[in-house]
Design a protein around this motif. Structure first.
Motif, PDB file in Angstrom:
ATOM      1  N   GLY A   1       0.970  -1.231  -0.090  1.00  0.00           N
ATOM      2  CA  GLY A   1       0.002  -0.073   0.074  1.00  0.00           C
ATOM      3  C   GLY A   1       0.805   1.191  -0.068  1.00  0.00           C
ATOM      4  N   GLU A   2       0.267   2.340  -0.237  1.00  0.00           N
ATOM      5  CA  GLU A   2       1.099   3.545  -0.382  1.00  0.00           C
ATOM      6  C   GLU A   2       1.238   4.064   1.220  1.00  0.00           C
ATOM      7  OE1 GLU A   2       2.459   6.928  -2.570  1.00  0.00           O
ATOM      8  OE2 GLU A   2       1.213   5.260  -3.273  1.00  0.00           O
ATOM      9  N   GLY A   3       2.796   4.234   1.142  1.00  0.00           N
ATOM     10  CA  GLY A   3       3.057   4.905   2.402  1.00  0.00           C
ATOM     11  C   GLY A   3       3.373   3.664   3.593  1.00  0.00           C
ATOM     12  N   GLU A   4       3.099   2.500   3.078  1.00  0.00           N
ATOM     13  CA  GLU A   4       3.493   1.420   4.008  1.00  0.00           C
ATOM     14  C   GLU A   4       4.935   1.133   4.142  1.00  0.00           C
ATOM     15  OE1 GLU A   4      -0.702  -1.309   3.736  1.00  0.00           O
ATOM     16  OE2 GLU A   4       1.119  -2.136   2.794  1.00  0.00           O
ATOM     17  N   VAL A   5       5.435   0.332   5.281  1.00  0.00           N
ATOM     18  CA  VAL A   5       6.682   0.263   5.641  1.00  0.00           C
ATOM     19  C   VAL A   5       7.055  -0.945   4.754  1.00  0.00           C
ATOM     20  CG1 VAL A   5       8.226  -0.697   7.449  1.00  0.00           C
ATOM     21  CG2 VAL A   5       6.346   0.863   8.148  1.00  0.00           C
ATOM     22  N   LYS A   6       8.280  -0.892   4.060  1.00  0.00           N
ATOM     23  CA  LYS A   6       8.657  -1.946   3.045  1.00  0.00           C
ATOM     24  C   LYS A   6       9.885  -2.698   3.913  1.00  0.00           C
ATOM     25  CE  LYS A   6       7.193   0.435  -1.019  1.00  0.00           C
ATOM     26  NZ  LYS A   6       7.469   0.629  -2.467  1.00  0.00           N
ATOM     27  N   GLY A   7      10.239  -2.677   4.823  1.00  0.00           N
ATOM     28  CA  GLY A   7      11.457  -2.993   5.580  1.00  0.00           C
ATOM     29  C   GLY A   7      12.795  -2.652   4.880  1.00  0.00           C
TER      30      GLY A   7
END
Length: 187
Positions: free
Chosen positions: A136-142
């Protein structure tokens, strides 16, 4: 006269055998039809229902997914991530030594030939089934720029391969095919 009477008796015996054969064949046929009409409903009730068959595949329009963007969809009541990888993300995924990975798979193993920019995976962490963030937009990607599972800290890279954390395997790639340049069919 006795010879004629004997001949008539043998004709009656032959006719009796024919009648008996007909009755036998008719009875066996009727029993077969009865058994088939009894078994058909029992067997057909085990077939999947229409709502299950409808969920056996999902078509997704990928024309609006920009490079670097991912979307979430649903396939068999589970989340699916469809990601349009950028050339930079593809290059990063390809330069990783596959032998160093916990679940060794190259990006080419996880994508279709000629469509290396389209990564389609199930959105379920292989540790305990949580839904990772990153689509999702702005979610943490690690820390590896792919997906991050908030439940226990598993980090996946841009090719959805496990790089850190307790997850034992990469995010699963479901069976899929491109039906056109803008539509992918999962399942």
């Amino acid at each position: 006269m006795t010879q004629t009477a004997v001949a008539d008796t043998s004709d009656d015996a032959a006719q009796g055998v024919r009648r008996r054969d007909f009755i036998h064949v008719a009875a066996v046929s009727a029993a077969g039809v009865g058994a088939a009409s009894t078994l058909y409903p029992l067997v057909s009730q085990m077939a999947p229902s229409a709502d299950v068959l409808a969920e056996s595949s999902t078509e997704i329009d990928i024309s609006k997914i920009q490079p670097g963007q991912a979307i979430k969809a649903v396939f068999r009541k589970q989340p699916v991530f469809v990601r349009n990888l950028t050339p930079t993300e593809i290059a990063e995924a390809k330069k990783v030594d596959v032998g160093s990975l916990r679940d060794p798979q190259s990006l080419d193993d996880r994508t279709k030939p000629g469509k290396a920019n389209w990564l389609i995976t199930m959105g379920v962490c292989t540790h305990l089934g949580c839904v990772p963030l990153g689509a999702g937009e702005g979610e943490v990607k690690g820390e590896f720029g792919g997906y991050f599972c908030p439940c226990h800290g598993s980090s996946y890279d841009t090719a959805a391969r496990i790089r850190k954390g307790p997850a034992p395997k990469n995010l699963e790639v479901p069976p899929y095919e491109f039906t056109s340049d803008t539509v992918v069919k999962i399942g």
